[in-house]
Design a protein around this motif. Sequence first.
Motif, PDB file in Angstrom:
ATOM      1  N   MET A 169      43.735  75.601   2.661  1.00  0.00           N
ATOM      2  CA  MET A 169      43.471  75.827   4.090  1.00  0.00           C
ATOM      3  C   MET A 169      44.114  77.116   4.581  1.00  0.00           C
ATOM      4  O   MET A 169      45.030  77.652   3.948  1.00  0.00           O
ATOM      5  CB  MET A 169      43.940  74.637   4.927  1.00  0.00           C
ATOM      6  CG  MET A 169      45.424  74.384   4.906  1.00  0.00           C
ATOM      7  SD  MET A 169      45.892  73.106   6.101  1.00  0.00           S
ATOM      8  CE  MET A 169      46.190  74.092   7.568  1.00  0.00           C
ATOM      9  N   GLU A 170      43.588  77.596   5.675  1.00  0.00           N
ATOM     10  CA  GLU A 170      44.151  78.788   6.307  1.00  0.00           C
ATOM     11  C   GLU A 170      44.425  78.492   7.768  1.00  0.00           C
ATOM     12  O   GLU A 170      43.688  77.721   8.396  1.00  0.00           O
ATOM     13  CB  GLU A 170      43.150  79.955   6.242  1.00  0.00           C
ATOM     14  CG  GLU A 170      43.205  80.714   4.950  1.00  0.00           C
ATOM     15  CD  GLU A 170      42.186  81.840   4.899  1.00  0.00           C
ATOM     16  OE1 GLU A 170      41.553  82.151   5.925  1.00  0.00           O
ATOM     17  OE2 GLU A 170      42.029  82.403   3.803  1.00  0.00           O
ATOM     18  N   VAL A 171      45.485  79.094   8.280  1.00  0.00           N
ATOM     19  CA  VAL A 171      45.724  79.079   9.719  1.00  0.00           C
ATOM     20  C   VAL A 171      45.215  80.429  10.216  1.00  0.00           C
ATOM     21  O   VAL A 171      45.590  81.480   9.685  1.00  0.00           O
ATOM     22  CB  VAL A 171      47.228  78.914  10.032  1.00  0.00           C
ATOM     23  CG1 VAL A 171      47.454  78.869  11.542  1.00  0.00           C
ATOM     24  CG2 VAL A 171      47.777  77.647   9.378  1.00  0.00           C
ATOM     25  N   LEU A 172      44.304  80.387  11.204  1.00  0.00           N
ATOM     26  CA  LEU A 172      43.691  81.613  11.717  1.00  0.00           C
ATOM     27  C   LEU A 172      44.092  81.793  13.178  1.00  0.00           C
ATOM     28  O   LEU A 172      43.812  80.916  14.009  1.00  0.00           O
ATOM     29  CB  LEU A 172      42.163  81.523  11.643  1.00  0.00           C
ATOM     30  CG  LEU A 172      41.545  81.223  10.269  1.00  0.00           C
ATOM     31  CD1 LEU A 172      40.041  81.009  10.410  1.00  0.00           C
ATOM     32  CD2 LEU A 172      41.819  82.368   9.299  1.00  0.00           C
ATOM     33  N   ASN A 173      44.737  82.888  13.497  1.00  0.00           N
ATOM     34  CA  ASN A 173      45.164  83.111  14.885  1.00  0.00           C
ATOM     35  C   ASN A 173      43.999  83.532  15.772  1.00  0.00           C
ATOM     36  O   ASN A 173      43.182  84.378  15.380  1.00  0.00           O
ATOM     37  CB  ASN A 173      46.242  84.200  14.939  1.00  0.00           C
ATOM     38  CG  ASN A 173      47.569  83.678  14.407  1.00  0.00           C
ATOM     39  OD1 ASN A 173      47.797  82.461  14.376  1.00  0.00           O
ATOM     40  ND2 ASN A 173      48.442  84.574  13.988  1.00  0.00           N
ATOM     41  N   LEU A 174      43.933  82.920  16.954  1.00  0.00           N
ATOM     42  CA  LEU A 174      42.877  83.223  17.924  1.00  0.00           C
ATOM     43  C   LEU A 174      43.440  82.896  19.316  1.00  0.00           C
ATOM     44  O   LEU A 174      44.099  81.853  19.472  1.00  0.00           O
ATOM     45  CB  LEU A 174      41.661  82.330  17.624  1.00  0.00           C
ATOM     46  CG  LEU A 174      40.287  82.762  18.116  1.00  0.00           C
ATOM     47  CD1 LEU A 174      39.860  84.102  17.503  1.00  0.00           C
ATOM     48  CD2 LEU A 174      39.241  81.705  17.783  1.00  0.00           C
ATOM     49  N   PRO A 175      43.180  83.736  20.306  1.00  0.00           N
ATOM     50  CA  PRO A 175      43.745  83.446  21.639  1.00  0.00           C
ATOM     51  C   PRO A 175      43.250  82.097  22.176  1.00  0.00           C
ATOM     52  O   PRO A 175      42.107  81.697  21.918  1.00  0.00           O
ATOM     53  CB  PRO A 175      43.224  84.600  22.509  1.00  0.00           C
ATOM     54  CG  PRO A 175      42.852  85.673  21.556  1.00  0.00           C
ATOM     55  CD  PRO A 175      42.432  85.008  20.280  1.00  0.00           C
ATOM     56  N   ALA A 176      44.111  81.445  22.965  1.00  0.00           N
ATOM     57  CA  ALA A 176      43.790  80.107  23.498  1.00  0.00           C
ATOM     58  C   ALA A 176      42.486  80.121  24.296  1.00  0.00           C
ATOM     59  O   ALA A 176      41.661  79.214  24.164  1.00  0.00           O
ATOM     60  CB  ALA A 176      44.947  79.622  24.365  1.00  0.00           C
ATOM     61  N   GLU A 177      42.275  81.181  25.125  1.00  0.00           N
ATOM     62  CA  GLU A 177      41.069  81.204  25.969  1.00  0.00           C
ATOM     63  C   GLU A 177      39.811  81.273  25.106  1.00  0.00           C
ATOM     64  O   GLU A 177      38.789  80.659  25.429  1.00  0.00           O
ATOM     65  CB  GLU A 177      41.041  82.427  26.926  1.00  0.00           C
ATOM     66  CG  GLU A 177      42.307  82.673  27.720  1.00  0.00           C
ATOM     67  CD  GLU A 177      43.364  83.381  26.881  1.00  0.00           C
ATOM     68  OE1 GLU A 177      43.116  84.512  26.444  1.00  0.00           O
ATOM     69  OE2 GLU A 177      44.438  82.780  26.634  1.00  0.00           O
TER      70      GLU A 177
END
Length: 431
Positions: free
Chosen positions: A188-196
């Motif tokens: 698995m990967e954790v992918l950063n993305l803004p909350a909005e």
Amino acid sequence: MPEKFDVIVVGAGPAGTSCAYLCAKNGLKVLQIERGEYPGAKNVMGGVLYKQQLEEIIPEFWKEAPIERPIVEQRMWLLDEESAITLGYKGQAWANEENYNNFTILRAKFDQWFAKKAQEQGVTLINETVVDACLVEEGKVIGVRTDRPDGDVYTDVVVLADGVNSLLAKQLGFHEEIEPAQVALTVMEVLNLPAETINERFNLEDGQGCTIEMFGDATKGHLGTAFLYTNKESLNIGVGTTLSSLVNSKMKPYDLLEYVKNHPIVKPLIKGAEEAEYLAHLIPEGGYHAIPKLVGDGVIVAGDAAQLVNGIHREGSNMAMKSGSFAAEAILLAKQTGKYTEEVLDIYREKVYESFIGKDLEKYKDATETLENHPQYLKEYIPMLNRAARTFFTVDGISKQEKQRGIFNMFMERGKIRTVQDMYRAWKVMK
Ligand code: FAD
């Protein structure tokens, strides 16, 4: 005289910490040993933590625990190469605190918090220490041997909560070598993305979460699943298949994850997200048939070490916590009798088998084997369902009755008897 503890817990995952917390809360002297630099450092999970089992230990834990988002929607996608049959549930009921059902979490943060709560109850936690073996005298476990200098520690009872493929339970002869069909390798990967952006793409209000489970083409028709979960400001995306499927298909786990990330239904949801972490771990898939011996003189096996995972419903952390709690109950009972024999501790085995853990695992006891031996369910029926939906929903001047006949004939392409057999087998396994 070396120091002696009432309980030694091996492992600081959900099973071990639940047990350690409850034993210490009830006045026992508990040592917890974790091989990672800190609890959670080596732990991986898709990220769905269920409320009930932890709430029984720490009421209203979500008010202080590092949870990401409470889940208000669970989607299930049956994928073919370019489309999806979508099923699921979204409800405002799960959005209210008193009705929370589950949450997304990041294990590295969560495990540290939970272990700290156990330490506040009096648990002594040692990190960066590997338990190499149980110390056994006249058939009874009396302590553990660690990799530290002078590393033998003594106790009345050892709880093996050392995760999937427990070498310690194997050394005691509680289970054989785990077979490739009984375990899934998940990456698995954790992918950063803004909350909005997450809120917009997944149609969520602030602070609400969504989970998506994917079957069929997500694993190229092999036995396994993929998932996409929303955290506060990141997404967890992963895919897992049994080791036997990986070996037989010669697929590489990372290639499979790239395939999922580039699937036309998935790609727009993760567009522009930055890779923050890459993780890989095994998940027990053997279910009911793979549960090892659970108790012996002076020893209990809990959580993944006991293979307590319901792969069909992606429940593992809750079973780990519940089995850890049952282990604590059995130990407290044994403390009253002053005996830590297999006979006294056997109440733990009874509790596991009589609870939802034993019942649910028994219900699906043949599911993994059936899906492995009958690949048509994932490889043929899911694409067929997609074709059927496409046919039915396309407006092209063909009458609905004619379309229904065409869809029926398509499902009978495998032969009427085989199709009926497939349906019956599926009903029998899932009923
Ligand atoms: P673990 O969490 O594995 O903890 C075992 C601990 O023991 C570890 O900290 C390890 O470092 C330590 N240890 C091992 N050997 C030794 C030793 N010899 N000495 C000292 N320490 C040792 N479950 C869910 O409920 N929801 C999900 O969404 C979900 N998704 C998952 C996704 C993935 C990719 C994976 C791999 C699993 C997922 N699971 C999920 C399953 C869930 O993570 C497990 O069921 C759960 O973590 C089991 O807890 P445990 O405490 O038994 O074992």
